[in-house]
Design an enzyme around this catalytic site. Structure first.
Site, PDB file in Angstrom:
ATOM      1  N   SER A  22      44.284  14.611 -35.355  1.00 58.98           N
ATOM      2  CA  SER A  22      44.805  15.804 -34.666  1.00 58.98           C
ATOM      3  C   SER A  22      44.067  15.968 -33.345  1.00 58.98           C
ATOM      4  O   SER A  22      42.830  15.842 -33.298  1.00 58.98           O
ATOM      5  CB  SER A  22      44.602  17.030 -35.554  1.00 58.98           C
ATOM      6  OG  SER A  22      44.984  18.190 -34.857  1.00 58.98           O
ATOM      7  N   ALA A  23      44.808  16.294 -32.265  1.00 57.01           N
ATOM      8  CA  ALA A  23      44.191  16.354 -30.931  1.00 57.01           C
ATOM      9  C   ALA A  23      43.234  17.528 -30.766  1.00 57.01           C
ATOM     10  O   ALA A  23      42.187  17.404 -30.132  1.00 57.01           O
ATOM     11  CB  ALA A  23      45.296  16.440 -29.874  1.00 57.01           C
ATOM     12  N   CYS A  72      42.740  28.213 -41.749  1.00 53.66           N
ATOM     13  CA  CYS A  72      44.084  28.453 -42.252  1.00 53.66           C
ATOM     14  C   CYS A  72      44.061  29.450 -43.401  1.00 53.66           C
ATOM     15  O   CYS A  72      45.006  30.198 -43.582  1.00 53.66           O
ATOM     16  CB  CYS A  72      44.705  27.152 -42.734  1.00 53.66           C
ATOM     17  SG  CYS A  72      44.544  25.860 -41.522  1.00 53.66           S
ATOM     18  N   ASN A  78      36.896  19.679 -43.761  1.00 52.94           N
ATOM     19  CA  ASN A  78      36.911  20.682 -42.698  1.00 52.94           C
ATOM     20  C   ASN A  78      35.967  21.848 -42.953  1.00 52.94           C
ATOM     21  O   ASN A  78      35.448  22.455 -42.024  1.00 52.94           O
ATOM     22  CB  ASN A  78      38.344  21.205 -42.485  1.00 52.94           C
ATOM     23  CG  ASN A  78      39.063  21.501 -43.780  1.00 52.94           C
ATOM     24  OD1 ASN A  78      39.181  20.639 -44.647  1.00 52.94           O
ATOM     25  ND2 ASN A  78      39.534  22.719 -43.931  1.00 52.94           N
ATOM     26  N   THR A 133      62.257  14.536 -28.379  1.00 55.80           N
ATOM     27  CA  THR A 133      61.676  14.264 -27.061  1.00 55.80           C
ATOM     28  C   THR A 133      60.169  14.444 -27.122  1.00 55.80           C
ATOM     29  O   THR A 133      59.678  15.457 -27.633  1.00 55.80           O
ATOM     30  CB  THR A 133      62.295  15.228 -26.021  1.00 55.80           C
ATOM     31  OG1 THR A 133      63.707  15.001 -26.006  1.00 55.80           O
ATOM     32  CG2 THR A 133      61.715  15.007 -24.636  1.00 55.80           C
TER      33      THR A 133
HETATM   34  N1  PLP Z   1      43.560  18.191 -42.012  1.00 49.84           N
HETATM   35  C1  PLP Z   1      42.361  18.742 -41.847  1.00 49.84           C
HETATM   36  C2  PLP Z   1      41.190  18.166 -42.580  1.00 49.84           C
HETATM   37  C3  PLP Z   1      42.193  19.848 -41.011  1.00 49.84           C
HETATM   38  O1  PLP Z   1      40.990  20.374 -40.862  1.00 49.84           O
HETATM   39  C4  PLP Z   1      43.328  20.367 -40.343  1.00 49.84           C
HETATM   40  C5  PLP Z   1      43.211  21.569 -39.485  1.00 49.84           C
HETATM   41  O2  PLP Z   1      42.408  22.434 -39.731  1.00 49.84           O
HETATM   42  C6  PLP Z   1      44.563  19.742 -40.532  1.00 49.84           C
HETATM   43  C7  PLP Z   1      44.641  18.661 -41.376  1.00 49.84           C
HETATM   44  C8  PLP Z   1      45.800  20.235 -39.843  1.00 49.84           C
HETATM   45  O3  PLP Z   1      45.821  19.849 -38.494  1.00 49.84           O
HETATM   46  P1  PLP Z   1      46.677  20.660 -37.411  1.00 49.84           P
HETATM   47  O4  PLP Z   1      45.940  21.942 -37.166  1.00 49.84           O
HETATM   48  O5  PLP Z   1      46.688  19.758 -36.210  1.00 49.84           O
HETATM   49  O6  PLP Z   1      48.022  20.873 -37.970  1.00 49.84           O
END
Ligand code: PLP
Length: 388
Positions: A206-207, A331, A155, A244
């Site tokens: 992830s969407a 994050c 990421n 749900t």
């Molecule tokens: N894994 C990676 C490599 C990510 O970049 C991210 C989000 O930044 C996630 C997992 C987590 O995904 P989500 O934001 O849908 O919880």
């Protein structure tokens, strides 16, 4: 706004918004047997087929979750609990040094709570690639059943791992029942992926990184791979994830997946924008360092540092100019802690403090590159004036 932070989240596409609005107009619970319920069910199943098609997996392998974080937790915790229930327990968990926090934290929590489960970290090279000889050694030295978790693309840097090679290594040296989880959150829609052909037992999607809604994701699981649910209840998702279904978000996820069926044009556009950005940056600041440049990267990501241009200062100045970029992963930004990924790649703290990430997406245009470059030019000129 010039939005260049698609790895943090990519704005929902028009087709996604339309699919979500249409789903919100239906009031059915996808588990109800009446017509409204059946309509909601049909939307969920259409989305399942579309997500499966995007990554060339079987529809039955797709478990919808609340996002990538939950899917990663389900893969790791679900595999450990599932293997235990099948009396073929896991004793080793190997996680790369550049994994997303959701994988790292789940792995640490497991190693602290599951007796007899040992956690190991797989090192990476200076370019952020998994150190395959080190992984081979770790696999050969340990004893018992192993689960390896590696990401398909990072990421922060966009570096793409050689999952096929890692899979081969695991099959050759991992021993009986070795399992592989691939976090493909940043890779899906940016490089072709085939879950069917990949040696992975579990894969996370992830969407909202695809131009779908936030709060929707999926774990794909191969037949026969151990998996215990994290959430019990009504038995939705074939008992693998109760609750749900969030029909509107799942329908939006499906629409995003559908819009990426022909991703090649979009990806080559990102590559042009990213390559032009990096060429302009290096003309502006020849001492700039582009992280992971020696490895294959997803085409939309550039992670770079201009020495003595602190990321915090740059982020604020760029924001004032209406340019949204990121330092490290979203994050951990805001916490102002040095990037774990850059540290694992051996980048010194001083340079890592200057790390910025630009990530292009479906809304990106040539003008965005012009805007970020002219904003950076002002900062770099100021740096030169201060140094003089
Ligand atoms: N894994 C990676 C490599 C990510 O970049 C991210 C989000 O930044 C996630 C997992 C987590 O995904 P989500 O934001 O849908 O919880």
């Amino acid at each position: 706004m010039i939005y260049l932070d698609h790895n943090a989240t990519s704005p929902p596409r028009e087709s996604v918004k339309a699919a979500m609005l249409a789903a919100l107009d239906d009031v059915g619970n996808a588990s109800s047997v009446h017509a409204a319920g059946r309509t909601a069910r049909a939307r969920v199943e259409q989305a399942r087929d579309r997500v499966a098609a995007l990554v060339d997996g079987a529809s039955s392998s797709v478990i919808f979750t609340s996002g990538g974080t939950e899917a990663n937790a389900l893969a790791l915790k679900g595999a450990v609990a599932g293997a235990l229930a099948a009396e073929d327990r896991l004793t080793r968990l190997l996680v790369s040094a550049v994994e997303h926090e959701s994988v790292r934290a789940a792995a640490v929590a497991l190693s602290e709570t599951v007796p007899g489960l040992k956690l190991g970290e797989i090192p990476v090279s200076h370019d952020g690639l998994i150190d395959l000889p080190a992984l081979r050694l770790q696999l050969m030295q340990g004893k018992g059943r192993v689960l390896v978790s590696v990401m398909a693309a990072n990421n922060e840097t966009g570096v793409v791992q050689n999952i096929a090679e890692i899979g081969k290594l695991l099959r050759a040296e991992g021993g009986e029942g070795a399992l592989l989880h691939v976090d493909a959150v940043q890779a899906v829609g940016r490089i072709p992926l085939s879950f069917r052909r990949l040696a992975a037992d579990y894969m996370t999607v992830s969407a909202h990184k695809l131009g779908g809604p936030q709060g929707a994701g999926a774990l794909l699981v191969k037949d026969g791979a151990p998996l215990a649910p994290l959430v019990d209840g009504g038995g939705q998702e074939l008992g693998r994830r109760s609750g749900t279904e969030n029909v509107a978000a799942i329908a939006g996820f499906g629409a995003a997946a559908e819009s990426l069926r022909d991703m090649a044009a979009e990806v080559s556009r990102f590559a042009l924008l990213r390559d032009r950005f990096e060429a302009d940056l290096l003309r502006l600041a020849p001492d700039a360092v582009i992280f992971g440049a020696g490895a294959e990267r997803i085409a939309n990501t550039s992670n770079f540092a201009v020495p003595n241009l602190a990321a915090e200062t740059a982020l604020i100045a760029l924001d004032l100019d209406g340019v949204a970029v990121s330092s490290g992963s979203a994050c951990s930004s805001g916490k102002v802690k040095p990037s774990q990924v850059l540290a694992a790649m051996g980048v010194g703290q001083d340079l890592a403090r200057c790390g910025l990430r630009l990530s292009f997406g479906w809304t990106s245009r040539e003008e965005d590159v012009d805007a970020v470059i002219s904003s950076l030019r002002r900062l770099i000129d100021r740096r030169a004036a201060l140094a003089a």
